[in-house]
Write a protein that holds these residues in place. Structure first.
Motif, PDB file in Angstrom:
ATOM      1  N   GLN A   1       0.832  -1.208   0.000  1.00 47.34           N
ATOM      2  CA  GLN A   1       0.000   0.000   0.000  1.00 47.34           C
ATOM      3  C   GLN A   1       0.872   1.267   0.000  1.00 47.34           C
ATOM      4  O   GLN A   1       0.377   2.375  -0.190  1.00 47.34           O
ATOM      5  CB  GLN A   1      -0.924   0.011   1.228  1.00 47.34           C
ATOM      6  CG  GLN A   1      -0.180   0.174   2.560  1.00 47.34           C
ATOM      7  CD  GLN A   1      -1.066  -0.092   3.746  1.00 47.34           C
ATOM      8  OE1 GLN A   1      -2.126   0.491   3.873  1.00 47.34           O
ATOM      9  NE2 GLN A   1      -0.637  -0.992   4.623  1.00 47.34           N
TER      10      GLN A   1
ATOM     11  N   PRO B   1       3.262   4.245  -1.061  1.00 43.51           N
ATOM     12  CA  PRO B   1       3.405   4.959  -2.347  1.00 43.51           C
ATOM     13  C   PRO B   1       4.632   4.545  -3.152  1.00 43.51           C
ATOM     14  O   PRO B   1       4.650   4.686  -4.377  1.00 43.51           O
ATOM     15  CB  PRO B   1       3.504   6.435  -1.925  1.00 43.51           C
ATOM     16  CG  PRO B   1       2.843   6.498  -0.584  1.00 43.51           C
ATOM     17  CD  PRO B   1       3.077   5.170   0.073  1.00 43.51           C
ATOM     18  N   SER B   2       5.645   4.000  -2.478  1.00 38.69           N
ATOM     19  CA  SER B   2       6.846   3.557  -3.218  1.00 38.69           C
ATOM     20  C   SER B   2       6.522   2.410  -4.188  1.00 38.69           C
ATOM     21  O   SER B   2       7.300   2.132  -5.092  1.00 38.69           O
ATOM     22  CB  SER B   2       7.942   3.114  -2.241  1.00 38.69           C
ATOM     23  OG  SER B   2       7.498   1.988  -1.503  1.00 38.69           O
ATOM     24  N   TRP B   3       5.363   1.779  -4.006  1.00 44.85           N
ATOM     25  CA  TRP B   3       4.966   0.681  -4.895  1.00 44.85           C
ATOM     26  C   TRP B   3       4.027   1.134  -6.010  1.00 44.85           C
ATOM     27  O   TRP B   3       3.488   0.320  -6.748  1.00 44.85           O
ATOM     28  CB  TRP B   3       4.323  -0.464  -4.080  1.00 44.85           C
ATOM     29  CG  TRP B   3       5.370  -1.302  -3.425  1.00 44.85           C
ATOM     30  CD1 TRP B   3       5.833  -1.203  -2.146  1.00 44.85           C
ATOM     31  CD2 TRP B   3       6.123  -2.352  -4.044  1.00 44.85           C
ATOM     32  NE1 TRP B   3       6.832  -2.116  -1.923  1.00 44.85           N
ATOM     33  CE2 TRP B   3       7.024  -2.830  -3.076  1.00 44.85           C
ATOM     34  CE3 TRP B   3       6.137  -2.911  -5.324  1.00 44.85           C
ATOM     35  CZ2 TRP B   3       7.927  -3.862  -3.349  1.00 44.85           C
ATOM     36  CZ3 TRP B   3       7.026  -3.950  -5.595  1.00 44.85           C
ATOM     37  CH2 TRP B   3       7.915  -4.412  -4.614  1.00 44.85           C
ATOM     38  N   GLN B   4       3.852   2.414  -6.144  1.00 44.89           N
ATOM     39  CA  GLN B   4       2.908   2.921  -7.145  1.00 44.89           C
ATOM     40  C   GLN B   4       3.284   2.473  -8.562  1.00 44.89           C
ATOM     41  O   GLN B   4       4.417   2.684  -9.021  1.00 44.89           O
ATOM     42  CB  GLN B   4       2.843   4.442  -7.089  1.00 44.89           C
ATOM     43  CG  GLN B   4       1.654   4.961  -7.882  1.00 44.89           C
ATOM     44  CD  GLN B   4       1.273   6.375  -7.477  1.00 44.89           C
ATOM     45  OE1 GLN B   4       1.995   7.037  -6.738  1.00 44.89           O
ATOM     46  NE2 GLN B   4       0.146   6.843  -7.955  1.00 44.89           N
TER      47      GLN B   4
ATOM     48  N   ARG C   1       3.809  -0.397  -9.639  1.00 45.21           N
ATOM     49  CA  ARG C   1       4.836  -1.452  -9.729  1.00 45.21           C
ATOM     50  C   ARG C   1       4.328  -2.860  -9.439  1.00 45.21           C
ATOM     51  O   ARG C   1       5.070  -3.819  -9.580  1.00 45.21           O
ATOM     52  CB  ARG C   1       5.990  -1.115  -8.776  1.00 45.21           C
ATOM     53  CG  ARG C   1       6.733   0.160  -9.165  1.00 45.21           C
ATOM     54  CD  ARG C   1       7.775   0.531  -8.113  1.00 45.21           C
ATOM     55  NE  ARG C   1       8.662  -0.573  -7.825  1.00 45.21           N
ATOM     56  CZ  ARG C   1       9.233  -0.778  -6.628  1.00 45.21           C
ATOM     57  NH1 ARG C   1       8.995   0.053  -5.623  1.00 45.21           N
ATOM     58  NH2 ARG C   1      10.022  -1.812  -6.447  1.00 45.21           N
TER      59      ARG C   1
ATOM     60  N   GLY D   1      -4.801   1.919  -0.856  1.00 47.44           N
ATOM     61  CA  GLY D   1      -3.418   1.937  -1.353  1.00 47.44           C
ATOM     62  C   GLY D   1      -3.278   1.099  -2.614  1.00 47.44           C
ATOM     63  O   GLY D   1      -2.585   1.485  -3.566  1.00 47.44           O
TER      64      GLY D   1
ATOM     65  N   ASN E   1      -1.992   2.111  -6.290  1.00 51.18           N
ATOM     66  CA  ASN E   1      -0.704   1.549  -6.727  1.00 51.18           C
ATOM     67  C   ASN E   1      -0.777   0.468  -7.793  1.00 51.18           C
ATOM     68  O   ASN E   1       0.147   0.325  -8.592  1.00 51.18           O
ATOM     69  CB  ASN E   1       0.034   0.934  -5.523  1.00 51.18           C
ATOM     70  CG  ASN E   1       0.467   1.973  -4.514  1.00 51.18           C
ATOM     71  OD1 ASN E   1       0.432   3.161  -4.800  1.00 51.18           O
ATOM     72  ND2 ASN E   1       0.852   1.524  -3.332  1.00 51.18           N
TER      73      ASN E   1
END
Ligand SMILES: [Fe+2]
Length: 359
Positions: free
Chosen positions: A175, A177-180, A182, A214, A218
């Motif tokens: 969830q 944001p670094s996984w947006q 991806r 999230g 993402n």
């Protein structure tokens, strides 16, 4: 959905009688004759076919259930008609049909659909001999249905995109944001919804709602787990949440949709380590109780579970002490969370996912 039921062959009286006697034994035979005498609203009860017929509402993978049905028919003479569909669709159909359903048996990929039919009061008790073949962690405490197979949640990732220390430690991390953009999943499928139901049970509604929001921000969404894996393989996304057997099944064929993909097991009793129980139950309204119970006993018995061990489904056996296919990571190494499968709440998951705009 497809009807596989060709009319039963009209065997000679002697042949039919002999096969029936061999297959079912006296007590079951007597009740089969009584049932035939009563008639049935379901055309599957054709007394001329000898041992009888059952209708299975099948939401498991067609090829697996067909393998079970073929072996069961060879062993008992009982013909098996399959009506194939998805978990939620077939559960809804059973609930709508109620006691008028032509179904004798319901098989699913995941537990929430079984819980839904159980809640509607439509299952008979599973025969104790069947229950005795399945350890208690693989069936609900109520005894209204039983586990027939199991599947593990995995994070399937592209080996060129991620190295081990970049992997999510928990499914909850996705969830962030670094996984947006991806990662991906197939939110409309019962497989993924079962994973969310485990999260709901383990983390509660608030945490699940936040995670789903999230995910909406993402995740790239696909139709079906195979499509998610293809997306990972092609590098459209770094990784995807699917079940393990999609990867093993592809590897056992050409590997063309999984050659760049490997599997990460979350373990650590994480919601992402969820092991989903595929279920089987006998409908209380079935007019073929003996044959239906016998089918469930066969599936969870040695021969039925060996089909999981040696066949091409790559799902885990759960009964009769049959070990998994040696290609798989053994279930007892997966550190999956302990959850009573009857507690998984499909309708609440659908509400939460709808509210998050995922379905
Ligand atoms: Fe599946």
């Amino acid at each position: 959905m497809r009807a596989t039921g060709a009319p039963a062959p009209h065997t000679g009286r002697t042949g039919a009688w002999r096969r029936r006697t061999l297959a079912l034994g006296g007590a079951v035979l007597a009740s089969a004759l009584v049932l035939a005498g009563c008639g049935s609203s379901d055309s599957s009860s054709d007394s001329s076919s000898g041992a009888g017929e059952i209708t299975v509402y099948n939401a498991q993978h067609d090829s697996l259930t067909q393998a079970w049905a073929d072996e069961f028919t060879a062993e008992t003479g009982v013909k098996v008609n399959l009506r194939n569909g998805g978990d939620s669709e077939m559960a809804a159909q059973l609930v709508a049909e109620g006691s008028k359903s032509p179904a004798d048996v319901f098989l699913t990929e995941n537990s929430p659909a079984m819980a839904q039919v159980e809640t509607a009061g439509l299952f008979a008790d599973v025969d104790p001999a069947t229950i005795a073949q399945v350890p208690e962690q693989f069936r609900p405490s109520t005894g209204k249905w039983t586990g027939i197979a199991a599947r593990s949640t995995v994070f399937a990732y592209n080996k060129d995109k991620l190295v081990e220390d970049q992997l999510p430690v928990s499914i909850m991390d996705l969830q962030d944001p670094s996984w947006q953009g991806r990662w991906g999943a197939s939110p409309s499928g019962a497989d993924f919804q079962a994973i969310v139901s485990a999260m709901l049970e383990l983390k509660g509604a608030d945490a699940t709602k936040t995670w789903l929001e999230g995910m909406k921000a993402n995740a790239k969404t696909y139709q079906g787990n195979s499509a998610v894996m293809k997306g990972v393989n092609a590098g459209e996304i770094d990784g995807g949440v699917i079940y393990h057997y999609y990867w093993f099944g592809d590897q056992a064929k050409t590997g063309e949709n999984s050659k760049n993909v490997t599997l990460h097991y979350f373990k650590n009793e994480d919601p992402g380590a969820f092991v989903s129980i595929s279920g089987g139950g006998v409908l209380e309204s079935s007019k073929n109780q003996d044959q239906a119970q016998q089918f469930l006993q066969f599936i969870t018995g040695k021969k039925g579970q060996e089909i999981l061990q040696t066949g091409t489904s790559f799902e885990y056996p759960v009964g009769s002490d049959i070990a998994a296919n040696p290609a798989l990571v053994p279930l007892d190494q997966l550190q999956y969370p302990a959850i009573d499968p009857e507690k998984l709440n499909g309708p609440e998951v659908v509400d939460l996912m709808t509210a998050a705009g995922l379905i």
